[in-house]
Design a protein around this motif. Structure first.
Motif, PDB file in Angstrom:
ATOM      1  N   LEU A 241       4.523   9.809  -5.151  1.00  0.00           N
ATOM      2  CA  LEU A 241       3.306  11.125  -4.860  1.00  0.00           C
ATOM      3  C   LEU A 241       2.407  10.715  -5.371  1.00  0.00           C
ATOM      4  O   LEU A 241       0.927  10.890  -5.254  1.00  0.00           O
ATOM      5  CB  LEU A 241       3.976  11.720  -3.832  1.00  0.00           C
TER       6      LEU A 241
ATOM      7  N   TRP B  67      -0.222   8.229  -6.685  1.00  0.00           N
ATOM      8  CA  TRP B  67      -1.087   8.063  -5.320  1.00  0.00           C
ATOM      9  C   TRP B  67      -2.509   8.630  -5.662  1.00  0.00           C
ATOM     10  O   TRP B  67      -3.323   8.637  -5.490  1.00  0.00           O
ATOM     11  CB  TRP B  67      -0.524   8.513  -4.294  1.00  0.00           C
TER      12      TRP B  67
ATOM     13  N   ARG C  63       3.765   6.433   6.174  1.00  0.00           N
ATOM     14  CA  ARG C  63       2.924   5.583   4.837  1.00  0.00           C
ATOM     15  C   ARG C  63       2.460   4.173   5.722  1.00  0.00           C
ATOM     16  O   ARG C  63       3.313   3.803   6.010  1.00  0.00           O
ATOM     17  CB  ARG C  63       4.159   5.499   3.772  1.00  0.00           C
TER      18      ARG C  63
ATOM     19  N   GLU D 143       0.254   0.709   5.296  1.00  0.00           N
ATOM     20  CA  GLU D 143      -0.770  -0.353   3.777  1.00  0.00           C
ATOM     21  C   GLU D 143      -1.025  -1.056   4.865  1.00  0.00           C
ATOM     22  O   GLU D 143      -0.444  -2.365   4.934  1.00  0.00           O
ATOM     23  CB  GLU D 143       0.725  -1.046   2.643  1.00  0.00           C
TER      24      GLU D 143
ATOM     25  N   ARG E  53      -3.635   1.636   0.676  1.00  0.00           N
ATOM     26  CA  ARG E  53      -2.551   2.604   0.991  1.00  0.00           C
ATOM     27  C   ARG E  53      -2.840   4.208   1.360  1.00  0.00           C
ATOM     28  O   ARG E  53      -4.547   4.870   0.748  1.00  0.00           O
ATOM     29  CB  ARG E  53      -1.696   2.840   0.540  1.00  0.00           C
ATOM     30  N   ILE E  54      -2.649   4.766   2.577  1.00  0.00           N
ATOM     31  CA  ILE E  54      -2.439   6.160   2.599  1.00  0.00           C
ATOM     32  C   ILE E  54      -1.317   6.827   2.739  1.00  0.00           C
ATOM     33  O   ILE E  54      -0.444   5.931   4.100  1.00  0.00           O
ATOM     34  CB  ILE E  54      -3.649   6.646   3.905  1.00  0.00           C
ATOM     35  N   GLU E  55      -0.575   7.651   2.630  1.00  0.00           N
ATOM     36  CA  GLU E  55       0.653   8.970   3.468  1.00  0.00           C
ATOM     37  C   GLU E  55       0.170   9.556   3.819  1.00  0.00           C
ATOM     38  O   GLU E  55      -1.005  10.605   3.423  1.00  0.00           O
ATOM     39  CB  GLU E  55       1.531   8.689   2.119  1.00  0.00           C
ATOM     40  N   LEU E  56       0.384  10.053   4.945  1.00  0.00           N
ATOM     41  CA  LEU E  56      -0.205  11.089   6.084  1.00  0.00           C
ATOM     42  C   LEU E  56       1.385  11.696   5.673  1.00  0.00           C
ATOM     43  O   LEU E  56       2.481  11.663   6.456  1.00  0.00           O
ATOM     44  CB  LEU E  56      -0.148  10.725   7.405  1.00  0.00           C
TER      45      LEU E  56
ATOM     46  N   ARG F 111       9.297   8.346   7.730  1.00  0.00           N
ATOM     47  CA  ARG F 111      10.072   8.560   7.557  1.00  0.00           C
ATOM     48  C   ARG F 111       9.894  10.126   8.139  1.00  0.00           C
ATOM     49  O   ARG F 111       9.065  10.920   8.256  1.00  0.00           O
ATOM     50  CB  ARG F 111       9.807   8.854   6.243  1.00  0.00           C
TER      51      ARG F 111
END
Lengths: 164, 355
Positions: free
Chosen positions: A10, A13, B34, B36, B98-101, B350
């Motif tokens: 994390l 990123w 997540r 991608e 890519r992105i993660e929220l 998740r």
């Protein structure tokens, strides 16, 4: 080990994220902001009229929030002595949790608590970090969604332009 | 107001909320999505649903945060239904978008006793009444839909009686079809015309909503995702692992004077019939009977609500409208990615309980 790996991923990123930009604000007047600081002191945005104010909504669980904090402090130091202040609004966490993070970084912000998240919702700060640059007249001039390098020359010049 | 008065009034406002929150069954969860784009061609875009914006008696959004390598990210809304989502964009040539929220929210179980008038139930104004009885592009309220509904509610006088009749009809006449991809798109006119009443929540609960609206009962779909196991003993109505990429689930509500918005979920009754061990239960099975009774008026909140929107045009996309936004969506080179295939898109969702 696995948690550590995920945390490292994390952070990686966040570190790799390209700089987001300050965007000129067109969303109307600033909603009220009346919150307490970590010691119970009352703060109203209206009390800061005449200053340029960076309102930064954050939370301890928000990795990019933590990531950008040092750059906000570098910005604050660069503008020290000028009519500029930072209101760091913790969203939804307790004073104990917010303080545990604030104590780890040498930042001289005004740390405020939005315990019931109503202020963040009024400001439409739905995704953190969300930052709003308020002009001396109390109007929102710029906003940023996501982590930003606040100590960059470009951002500092934009803020100095608002201060004039 | 002087500063001292403000401090006192603020403390007074905050303290009861904290005490009430701790004592009233709220659970707090964190959901991380997540996404991608594996084979980017040209500009890439991703739209991720955000938790329901409004605070309710059963849901509170505590905020979201994103990380990744998007060149641009913003919260965008679909105008008609106010659906909010995180939009991310990458320029052509960006390797491995890519992105993660991460979203945090609190929920608590929800139950409405339709037999007992609630003096605090909010009235529905004329504009909202019209809004929640109107057709959508996929949920017409005329023709075969209205004809079917009129037959179902014959003899019912109140909105609660009409909704109850429709709920029982959906449970008795539909079935959960495991072969339907995703949750089903809710093409209720075709379902009724063909007589094929198999589907999943996106079909069966949309059928409830359309039938209710067509006879003047305000109703709406809520789109979301299951985040935890059922504490009420239904293996089929929860998720058993932290990975919830395919756990999307929509529910329904109807509005009745004196009761307010009433939660229902006839699709989950049919899920219990099909999937609750040992499987293929009879409608008379005690587990089904209990679920059928419970799911008219209550929701177990092991579930995150996203939005109530229909017929969404994704901002900045030239692609077709979506019947609803319950899955991550994306496109690269103006080609939509398959929102129902997390492994190909690709995305992973998740969930974990924090309290």
């Amino acid at each position: 080990m696995r948690q550590g790996f995920l945390a490292a991923l994390l952070l990686g990123w966040a570190a790799l994220a390209p700089a987001q930009a300050l965007r000129a604000w067109s969303g109307g007047t600033a909603p009220p902001l009346e919150l307490q600081d970590l010691d119970g002191g009352a703060h109203r945005l209206a009390d800061y009229r005449g200053k340029t104010v960076l309102v930064n909504f954050w939370a301890t669980w928000c990795a990019p929030c933590r990531e950008e904090m040092p750059s906000i402090e570098r910005l604050r130091r660069a503008l020290e002595g000028k009519p500029f202040t930072v209101l760091a609004v913790n969203v939804g966490e307790s004073a104990r949790v917010a303080r545990s993070f604030a104590d780890t970084i040498p930042a001289r912000f005004t740390w405020l608590l939005d315990r019931d998240t109503q202020t963040a919702k009024a400001w439409r700060a739905r995704v953190l970090p969300a930052s709003y640059l308020i002009g001396p007249d109390g109007a929102i001039r710029y906003s940023a969604l996501g982590a930003l390098d606040w100590s960059s020359d470009e951002v500092r010049k934009t803020i100095q332009g608002v201060m004039k | 107001m002087d500063r001292r008065a403000f401090v006192i009034s603020t403390a007074a406002a905050v303290l009861p909320w904290r005490i009430a929150f701790a004592q009233s069954g709220w659970r707090t969860f964190e959901v991380t999505t997540r996404a991608e784009v594996d084979f980017a061609e040209g500009v890439s875009r991703v739209w991720l649903p955000l938790p329901l914006a409004e605070d309710t008696e059963w849901h509170r959004s505590l905020g979201s945060a994103w990380s990744g390598n998007a060149a641009r990210a913003e919260v965008v809304r679909d105008g008609k239904y106010g659906v909010t989502m995180l939009y991310a964009e990458w320029p052509a040539g960006q390797a491995a978008p890519r992105i993660e929220l991460t979203s945090k929210f609190s929920t608590r179980d929800r139950a409405v006793d339709v037999g007992r008038p609630d003096a605090n139930a909010k009235a529905l104004g004329p504009a909202q009444y019209a809004f929640y009885t109107a057709p959508t592009e996929w949920i017409p309220t005329d023709g075969i839909v209205r004809d079917t509904a009129r037959g179902i509610v014959k003899g019912a006088s109140s909105d609660i009686e009409k909704a109850r009749a429709i709920y029982e009809w959906v449970v008795d006449n539909t079935f959960r079809d495991p072969k339907v991809r995703g949750c089903g798109w809710g093409d209720i006119k075709t379902m009724l015309e063909t007589g094929n009443l198999g589907g999943k929540c996106g079909d069966l609960n949309a059928l409830f909503v359309g039938l209710a609206r067509s006879v003047g009962v305000p109703a709406r779909d809520l789109y979301g995702i299951r985040v935890a196991a059922s504490a009420q003993g239904y293996r089929s109505l929860g998720v058993g692992t932290p990975m919830i990429s395919k756990a999307q689930h929509c529910r329904a509500e109807f509005y009745a004077q004196g009761a307010g918005w009433v939660p229902v979920d006839p699709a989950d009754v049919r899920k219990v019939v099909l999937e609750e061990p040992p499987g293929q239960l009879a409608v008379s099975d005690p587990k089904v009977v209990a679920a059928r009774k419970r799911l008219f008026g209550s929701w177990e909140m092991n579930w995150l609500a996203y939005n109530m929107g229909h017929d969404l045009a994704l901002p900045y996309s030239k692609g077709p409208k979506l019947p609803y936004l319950m899955y991550p969506n994306g496109e690269t080179g103006n080609e939509r990615l398959d929102q129902l295939d997390p492994d190909a898109f690709k995305y992973a969702i998740r969930a974990r309980e924090i309290t």
